[in-house]
Motif scaffolding. Structure first.
Motif, PDB file in Angstrom:
ATOM      1  N   PRO A  42     -29.946   1.636 -39.209  1.00  0.00           N
ATOM      2  CA  PRO A  42     -30.314   0.237 -38.005  1.00  0.00           C
ATOM      3  C   PRO A  42     -29.866   0.548 -36.693  1.00  0.00           C
ATOM      4  O   PRO A  42     -28.638   1.089 -35.994  1.00  0.00           O
ATOM      5  N   ARG A  43     -30.466  -0.338 -35.433  1.00  0.00           N
ATOM      6  CA  ARG A  43     -30.036   0.215 -34.528  1.00  0.00           C
ATOM      7  C   ARG A  43     -28.671  -0.751 -33.989  1.00  0.00           C
ATOM      8  O   ARG A  43     -29.026  -2.453 -34.393  1.00  0.00           O
ATOM      9  N   LYS A  44     -27.851  -0.649 -33.043  1.00  0.00           N
ATOM     10  CA  LYS A  44     -26.614  -1.605 -32.583  1.00  0.00           C
ATOM     11  C   LYS A  44     -28.152  -3.170 -31.672  1.00  0.00           C
ATOM     12  O   LYS A  44     -28.250  -2.596 -31.272  1.00  0.00           O
ATOM     13  N   PRO A  45     -27.202  -4.003 -32.223  1.00  0.00           N
ATOM     14  CA  PRO A  45     -27.368  -5.241 -31.027  1.00  0.00           C
ATOM     15  C   PRO A  45     -27.178  -4.866 -29.808  1.00  0.00           C
ATOM     16  O   PRO A  45     -28.270  -5.149 -29.131  1.00  0.00           O
ATOM     17  N   SER A  46     -26.032  -4.823 -29.481  1.00  0.00           N
ATOM     18  CA  SER A  46     -25.973  -3.905 -27.854  1.00  0.00           C
ATOM     19  C   SER A  46     -27.360  -3.329 -27.574  1.00  0.00           C
ATOM     20  O   SER A  46     -27.375  -3.429 -26.324  1.00  0.00           O
ATOM     21  N   GLU A  47     -27.910  -2.187 -28.034  1.00  0.00           N
ATOM     22  CA  GLU A  47     -29.180  -1.112 -27.354  1.00  0.00           C
ATOM     23  C   GLU A  47     -30.392  -1.756 -27.587  1.00  0.00           C
ATOM     24  O   GLU A  47     -30.596  -1.465 -26.813  1.00  0.00           O
ATOM     25  N   ILE A  48     -29.863  -2.527 -28.310  1.00  0.00           N
ATOM     26  CA  ILE A  48     -31.706  -4.248 -28.474  1.00  0.00           C
ATOM     27  C   ILE A  48     -31.063  -4.464 -27.149  1.00  0.00           C
ATOM     28  O   ILE A  48     -32.930  -5.100 -26.900  1.00  0.00           O
ATOM     29  N   LYS A  49     -30.358  -4.746 -26.987  1.00  0.00           N
ATOM     30  CA  LYS A  49     -30.094  -5.892 -25.732  1.00  0.00           C
ATOM     31  C   LYS A  49     -30.110  -5.149 -24.680  1.00  0.00           C
ATOM     32  O   LYS A  49     -31.590  -5.745 -23.567  1.00  0.00           O
ATOM     33  N   THR A  50     -29.791  -4.077 -24.474  1.00  0.00           N
ATOM     34  CA  THR A  50     -30.336  -3.051 -23.102  1.00  0.00           C
ATOM     35  C   THR A  50     -32.232  -3.183 -23.018  1.00  0.00           C
ATOM     36  O   THR A  50     -32.458  -2.941 -22.138  1.00  0.00           O
ATOM     37  N   LEU A  51     -32.634  -1.971 -23.885  1.00  0.00           N
ATOM     38  CA  LEU A  51     -33.918  -1.733 -24.743  1.00  0.00           C
ATOM     39  C   LEU A  51     -35.141  -3.315 -24.673  1.00  0.00           C
ATOM     40  O   LEU A  51     -35.471  -2.579 -23.283  1.00  0.00           O
ATOM     41  N   TYR A  52     -34.586  -4.259 -24.305  1.00  0.00           N
ATOM     42  CA  TYR A  52     -34.968  -4.857 -24.239  1.00  0.00           C
ATOM     43  C   TYR A  52     -35.378  -5.628 -22.482  1.00  0.00           C
ATOM     44  O   TYR A  52     -35.864  -6.170 -21.830  1.00  0.00           O
ATOM     45  N   GLN A  53     -34.262  -5.674 -22.293  1.00  0.00           N
ATOM     46  CA  GLN A  53     -33.285  -5.941 -20.370  1.00  0.00           C
ATOM     47  C   GLN A  53     -34.870  -4.635 -19.991  1.00  0.00           C
ATOM     48  O   GLN A  53     -35.691  -5.113 -18.883  1.00  0.00           O
ATOM     49  N   ASN A  54     -34.498  -3.528 -20.524  1.00  0.00           N
ATOM     50  CA  ASN A  54     -35.426  -2.605 -19.465  1.00  0.00           C
ATOM     51  C   ASN A  54     -37.539  -2.908 -20.065  1.00  0.00           C
ATOM     52  O   ASN A  54     -37.626  -2.344 -18.596  1.00  0.00           O
ATOM     53  N   VAL A  55     -37.307  -2.990 -20.932  1.00  0.00           N
ATOM     54  CA  VAL A  55     -39.338  -4.015 -21.328  1.00  0.00           C
ATOM     55  C   VAL A  55     -38.943  -4.979 -20.355  1.00  0.00           C
ATOM     56  O   VAL A  55     -40.178  -4.415 -19.621  1.00  0.00           O
ATOM     57  N   VAL A  56     -38.811  -6.181 -19.754  1.00  0.00           N
ATOM     58  CA  VAL A  56     -38.897  -7.040 -19.060  1.00  0.00           C
ATOM     59  C   VAL A  56     -38.933  -6.694 -17.090  1.00  0.00           C
ATOM     60  O   VAL A  56     -40.028  -6.935 -17.183  1.00  0.00           O
ATOM     61  N   ALA A  57     -38.311  -5.827 -17.344  1.00  0.00           N
ATOM     62  CA  ALA A  57     -38.101  -4.709 -15.714  1.00  0.00           C
ATOM     63  C   ALA A  57     -39.004  -3.631 -15.617  1.00  0.00           C
ATOM     64  O   ALA A  57     -40.045  -4.044 -14.521  1.00  0.00           O
ATOM     65  N   SER A  58     -39.480  -3.333 -16.714  1.00  0.00           N
ATOM     66  CA  SER A  58     -40.590  -2.376 -16.462  1.00  0.00           C
ATOM     67  C   SER A  58     -41.909  -3.271 -16.510  1.00  0.00           C
ATOM     68  O   SER A  58     -42.698  -2.633 -15.481  1.00  0.00           O
ATOM     69  N   VAL A  59     -42.192  -4.201 -17.080  1.00  0.00           N
ATOM     70  CA  VAL A  59     -43.809  -4.605 -17.014  1.00  0.00           C
ATOM     71  C   VAL A  59     -43.782  -5.216 -15.479  1.00  0.00           C
ATOM     72  O   VAL A  59     -44.580  -5.100 -15.005  1.00  0.00           O
ATOM     73  N   CYS A  60     -42.546  -6.073 -15.317  1.00  0.00           N
ATOM     74  CA  CYS A  60     -42.474  -6.602 -13.758  1.00  0.00           C
ATOM     75  C   CYS A  60     -42.813  -5.689 -13.173  1.00  0.00           C
ATOM     76  O   CYS A  60     -43.434  -5.532 -12.024  1.00  0.00           O
ATOM     77  N   LEU A  61     -42.311  -4.447 -13.041  1.00  0.00           N
ATOM     78  CA  LEU A  61     -42.790  -3.888 -12.201  1.00  0.00           C
ATOM     79  C   LEU A  61     -43.891  -2.988 -11.825  1.00  0.00           C
ATOM     80  O   LEU A  61     -44.468  -2.802 -10.760  1.00  0.00           O
ATOM     81  N   ARG A  62     -44.345  -2.312 -12.771  1.00  0.00           N
ATOM     82  CA  ARG A  62     -45.650  -2.024 -13.397  1.00  0.00           C
ATOM     83  C   ARG A  62     -46.356  -2.376 -12.976  1.00  0.00           C
ATOM     84  O   ARG A  62     -47.304  -2.711 -12.162  1.00  0.00           O
ATOM     85  N   THR A  63     -46.688  -4.095 -13.375  1.00  0.00           N
ATOM     86  CA  THR A  63     -47.295  -4.920 -13.066  1.00  0.00           C
ATOM     87  C   THR A  63     -47.680  -5.150 -11.300  1.00  0.00           C
ATOM     88  O   THR A  63     -48.467  -5.412 -11.124  1.00  0.00           O
ATOM     89  N   ILE A  64     -46.563  -5.063 -10.455  1.00  0.00           N
ATOM     90  CA  ILE A  64     -46.674  -5.071  -9.215  1.00  0.00           C
ATOM     91  C   ILE A  64     -47.670  -3.715  -8.645  1.00  0.00           C
ATOM     92  O   ILE A  64     -48.420  -4.523  -7.702  1.00  0.00           O
ATOM     93  N   ASN A 105     -35.637  -2.908 -35.190  1.00  0.00           N
ATOM     94  CA  ASN A 105     -34.472  -3.097 -35.128  1.00  0.00           C
ATOM     95  C   ASN A 105     -33.838  -1.688 -35.904  1.00  0.00           C
ATOM     96  O   ASN A 105     -33.203  -1.600 -36.828  1.00  0.00           O
ATOM     97  N   GLU A 106     -34.775  -0.708 -36.287  1.00  0.00           N
ATOM     98  CA  GLU A 106     -34.670   0.526 -36.520  1.00  0.00           C
ATOM     99  C   GLU A 106     -34.444   1.274 -35.979  1.00  0.00           C
ATOM    100  O   GLU A 106     -34.651   1.638 -34.754  1.00  0.00           O
ATOM    101  N   ALA A 107     -33.416   2.378 -36.399  1.00  0.00           N
ATOM    102  CA  ALA A 107     -33.213   3.474 -34.813  1.00  0.00           C
ATOM    103  C   ALA A 107     -33.454   5.018 -35.368  1.00  0.00           C
ATOM    104  O   ALA A 107     -34.480   5.062 -34.368  1.00  0.00           O
ATOM    105  N   GLU A 108     -33.610   4.719 -36.528  1.00  0.00           N
ATOM    106  CA  GLU A 108     -34.669   6.613 -36.855  1.00  0.00           C
ATOM    107  C   GLU A 108     -34.367   6.028 -38.574  1.00  0.00           C
ATOM    108  O   GLU A 108     -34.276   5.386 -38.942  1.00  0.00           O
ATOM    109  N   HIS A 109     -35.509   6.376 -39.114  1.00  0.00           N
ATOM    110  CA  HIS A 109     -35.789   6.682 -40.479  1.00  0.00           C
ATOM    111  C   HIS A 109     -35.511   8.205 -40.545  1.00  0.00           C
ATOM    112  O   HIS A 109     -36.070   9.753 -39.299  1.00  0.00           O
TER     113      HIS A 109
END
Length: 183
Positions: free
Chosen positions: A40-62, A23-27
């Motif tokens: 604090p990290r913006k909610p829109s940034e959290i959503k974008t980062l999570y989408q990237n995590v899901v996509a990255s995990v998928c592509l990397r696993t394949i 939830n924190e962008a920086e210290h």
């Protein structure tokens, strides 16, 4: 699951929850007050980062699965990414599919993963992507993974058809299986 006939590998992958994104962008250390301030990290940034995590995990696993296939046993990979979560409207555990993709080995190996935009790459592969993975909005899996083993047989009442002392050597494997099940 692997089908030798079609040379297809079906993967069900347990994805991390959105809580993996801090939830924190920086210290920052403020010397005058001798304290650490967090931004604090913006909610829109959290959503974008999570989408990237899901996509990255998928592509990397394949990628890892196909790179490990040294004997060329796999021609198609299907991956369904699920996440364990709680339905906020019912309070019950849910397991929505956030991403589903099916890709031929040849098509995937032509991709330069170091230069792609994640969501565009998955759309190009025909993947089903959740419109809001951080909200656990599900998509329909392209290939459903069936855990039922076809070697199991349907139950039947063998005991009623046999006399009090059945000769176990005379039973077929299915009758023996049902006898053990009944006992």
């Amino acid at each position: 699951g692997y089908s030798k006939d079609s040379r297809e590998l079906v993967i069900e992958y347990e994805l991390p929850t959105p809580s993996i994104i801090p939830n924190e962008a920086e210290h920052k250390y403020v010397k005058t007050r001798d304290e650490i301030q967090t931004k604090p990290r913006k909610p829109s940034e959290i959503k974008t980062l999570y989408q990237n995590v899901v996509a990255s995990v998928c592509l990397r696993t394949i990628h890892e699965v196909l790179e490990a296939d040294q004997h060329d046993n796999i021609s198609v990979v299907s991956l369904n990414g699920f996440v364990q979560s709680i339905d906020p409207s019912t309070g019950r555990d849910i397991r929505p599919c956030l991403l589903s993709v099916r890709v031929a080995k040849g098509s995937f190996l032509e991709i330069d993963l170091s230069r792609v935009e994640l969501k565009a790459c998955l759309r190009n592969l025909g993947a089903h992507l959740s419109p809001a993975p951080s909200e656990c909005i599900p998509v329909k899996p392209i290939v459903a993974f069936d855990m039922v083993d076809k070697r199991f047989v349907d139950g039947s009442d063998v005991l009623s058809e046999l006399d009090a002392r059945p000769n176990l050597m005379d039973l077929t494997p299915f009758e023996f299986e049902n006898l053990v099940g009944n006992l």
